[in-house]
Design an enzyme around this catalytic site. Structure first.
Site, mmCIF file in Angstrom:
data_model
loop_
_atom_site.group_PDB
_atom_site.id
_atom_site.type_symbol
_atom_site.label_atom_id
_atom_site.label_comp_id
_atom_site.label_asym_id
_atom_site.label_seq_id
_atom_site.Cartn_x
_atom_site.Cartn_y
_atom_site.Cartn_z
ATOM 1 N N ASN A 38 0.800 -1.231 0.000
ATOM 2 C CA ASN A 38 0.000 0.000 0.000
ATOM 3 C C ASN A 38 0.831 1.279 0.000
ATOM 4 O OD1 ASN A 38 0.721 -0.734 2.660
ATOM 5 N ND2 ASN A 38 -0.960 0.441 3.530
ATOM 6 N N GLY A 51 2.016 -5.732 7.538
ATOM 7 C CA GLY A 51 1.061 -6.534 6.768
ATOM 8 C C GLY A 51 -0.093 -6.988 7.635
ATOM 9 N N SER A 52 -0.652 -8.134 7.294
ATOM 10 C CA SER A 52 -1.874 -8.595 7.952
ATOM 11 C C SER A 52 -1.563 -9.239 9.306
ATOM 12 C CB SER A 52 -2.591 -9.619 7.069
ATOM 13 O OG SER A 52 -1.832 -10.821 7.007
ATOM 14 N N GLU A 69 3.929 -4.332 12.330
ATOM 15 C CA GLU A 69 2.925 -3.293 12.098
ATOM 16 C C GLU A 69 1.775 -3.951 11.354
ATOM 17 O OE1 GLU A 69 3.092 -0.445 13.445
ATOM 18 O OE2 GLU A 69 5.177 -0.445 14.084
ATOM 19 N N LEU A 70 0.673 -4.182 12.066
ATOM 20 C CA LEU A 70 -0.406 -5.010 11.516
ATOM 21 C C LEU A 70 -1.640 -4.164 11.200
ATOM 22 C CD1 LEU A 70 0.243 -8.057 13.891
ATOM 23 C CD2 LEU A 70 1.311 -7.515 11.698
ATOM 24 N N CYS A 87 -3.263 1.421 6.673
ATOM 25 C CA CYS A 87 -3.443 0.771 7.986
ATOM 26 C C CYS A 87 -4.263 1.629 8.940
ATOM 27 C CB CYS A 87 -2.083 0.465 8.607
ATOM 28 S SG CYS A 87 -1.132 -0.740 7.665
ATOM 29 N N GLU A 100 -10.823 -5.494 9.417
ATOM 30 C CA GLU A 100 -10.160 -4.428 8.664
ATOM 31 C C GLU A 100 -10.619 -4.481 7.208
ATOM 32 O OE1 GLU A 100 -5.737 -2.548 8.142
ATOM 33 O OE2 GLU A 100 -5.895 -4.725 8.047
#
Length: 486
Positions: A161, A237-238, A257-258, A291, A385
């Site tokens: 992204n 990511g996820s 970093e989710l 995010c 999300e």
């Protein structure tokens, strides 16, 4: 040395290992998310090639660890200068591979330049502290201090992204701290990572310090996470993939970093006209594939109707189309599969009491900006999300009720509140269970030097250059005994 070779049909890429362009046995086509046309042939690394990249990074550790801070800073400053010179080319690469509208791609390049500048500055101020040993009876006659030393090889796994700036958030502080890197960019957006690798080479980064390995996460990503020579994994990511990395990483450091379903509270007495444009940006920039995209709005009952009306009206005016058109605000999601997933989530709301006030459909393959009013918290568009141009707006009777709704989530990255009452703002800053509270702005606000990260399933650790360097270094204590008796 160019890492990209052009043939008649599309770009053919190579892996970057130890400063060399390396071919893979297998290549896969990369298609534009917007037009569907092939834009590149991407090298697919296997376990052996990934291990070669890790070996190169491992062998280059001493070179970086011994490189003086001013030299690391010079290389990062040079990258920022080169990127500024090639800013339009960089923006077009981002836009072509991710379908990010060019207006937002240009903004990402500007931020990436800043991120490398911050990295250069932070390289010069990595320091420890002195310890007052004589504060303890057993410490009399001793002095001590701490140092920050590079951790070694960092495995960086980045998302689609923000394919250039989120690479910078891992590579920049890693190099500033004197580490080496094995970078696995997202499968859909490898071109921007290879582009940056070329700039680092031009800036004088030694061979083996930055290695770029493209390929499937189950092969490349797992090899990076499981190799004992890798000292830290930094991943964006996820949550499902992040949890898998944490489980496989053993004693490695991890920064994860989710996801999130970031929320905004709108208090009574807020001038709606003054905040609508910011809410549009927060919810719909980069097709909501952010995010900290604004996904949930809790508006006080006194302003709820006005907000829904004006927010809906503004969303319907956004231009949908080709990402390379400077007038385009919304373009295609990263894949058709993602669009179908979100359409299913929107369809789920139709059997509930929720109302779709804008969008909800595909228009020439592009999901329209979608607003859903009165969505129950159990609906997927609320509790999971979305990562799409979808936002829910719900009515609340008080800020306290809104905070309860915001906190009723698996996630906790950032939240925002618009209020004119300082006591309410202070209360919200304490009561919201998130990594960052943004007062009088949307939760989508971020500048690249601030600490960024979340709680709960939004991850562990913090990004933001100075904070990332703390994660990417080891603290060493040095104690001197000055007494004659030892």
């Amino acid at each position: 040395m160019s890492k990209l070779v052009h043939n008649q049909n599309s770009t053919k890429t190579f892996l970057l290992i130890n400063g060399n362009k390396v071919e893979a046995e297998k290549y896969e086509s990369l298609f534009s998310p917007f037009s569907g046309e092939e834009i590149a042939q991407i090298a697919m690394a296997d376990n052996q090639l990934t291990e070669e990249a890790i070996t190169a990074a491992y062998n280059a550790r001493d070179i970086m660890a011994k490189m003086p801070a001013y030299k690391r800073a010079e290389i990062l400053e040079k990258v920022a200068i080169l990127l500024k010179e090639k800013a339009e080319e960089a923006a077009e690469i981002i836009s072509r591979e991710s379908a990010k509208p060019i207006v937002f791609a240009r903004g990402e390049v500007e931020r990436t330049i800043e991120t490398y500048k911050f990295s250069a500055e932070e390289a010069k101020r990595i320091h420890g502290e002195t310890i007052p040993f004589d504060a303890a009876v057993g410490g009399v006659g001793r002095i001590g201090y701490t140092l920050r030393e590079p951790i070694g090889v960092i495995g960086a796994i980045t998302p689609f992204n923000f394919p250039m700036n989120l690479v910078a958030h891992k590579v920049g502080p890693a190099i500033a701290a004197g580490n080496t890197v094995v970078l696995k960019p997202a499968s859909q957006t490898p071109l921007s990572a290879l582009f940056i690798a070329e700039l680092f080479e031009e800036a004088g980064l030694p061979a083996g310090v930055l290695n770029v390995v493209t390929g499937p996460g189950g092969v490349v990503g797992d090899a990076i996470v499981e190799d004992d020579r890798v000292s830290m994994v930094t991943f964006t990511g996820s949550p499902s993939v992040g949890i898998g990395i944490r489980n496989k990483a053993g004693l490695k450091k991890t920064t994860l970093e989710l996801g999130s379903n970031s929320a905004l509270i709108i208090d009574k007495n807020i001038n709606i006209d003054e905040i609508v444009d910011r809410c549009i940006m927060g919810a719909f920039s980069n097709q909501g594939q952010v995010c900290i995209s604004l996904q949930r709005v809790y508006a006080h009952e006194d302003v709820y109707e006005e907000f829904v009306e004006k927010f809906t009206e503004a969303a319907k005016k956004l231009k949908i189309g080709d990402p390379l058109d400077p007038e385009t605000y919304i373009s295609a999601l990263i894949s058709r599969k993602e669009a179908e997933r979100v359409l299913d989530w929107i369809e789920e709301t139709k059997s509930s009491t929720a109302t779709i006030t804008a969008g909800g459909n595909l228009k020439e393959g592009i999901l329209e900006p979608t607003i859903i009013a009165g969505a129950d918290s159990s609906l997927k568009v609320s509790c999971q999300e979305a990562f799409a141009p979808v936002v829910i707006v719900n009515k609340v009777r008080s800020v306290k009720e809104a905070i309860e709704q915001v906190n009723d989530s698996r996630f906790g990255l950032q939240a925002g509140i618009y209020t004119n009452d300082v006591r309410t703002a202070l209360y919200a800053s304490q009561a919201l269970h998130v990594g960052g509270v943004i007062i009088n702005d949307v939760p989508t606000y971020r500048v690249d030097q601030m600490p960024y990260g979340g709680v709960k399933e939004s991850g562990t650790g913090r990004e933001g250059i100075g904070y990332a360097i703390e994660e990417m270094t080891e603290l060493k204590l040095v104690v001197w005994n000055q007494s004659e008796n030892g």
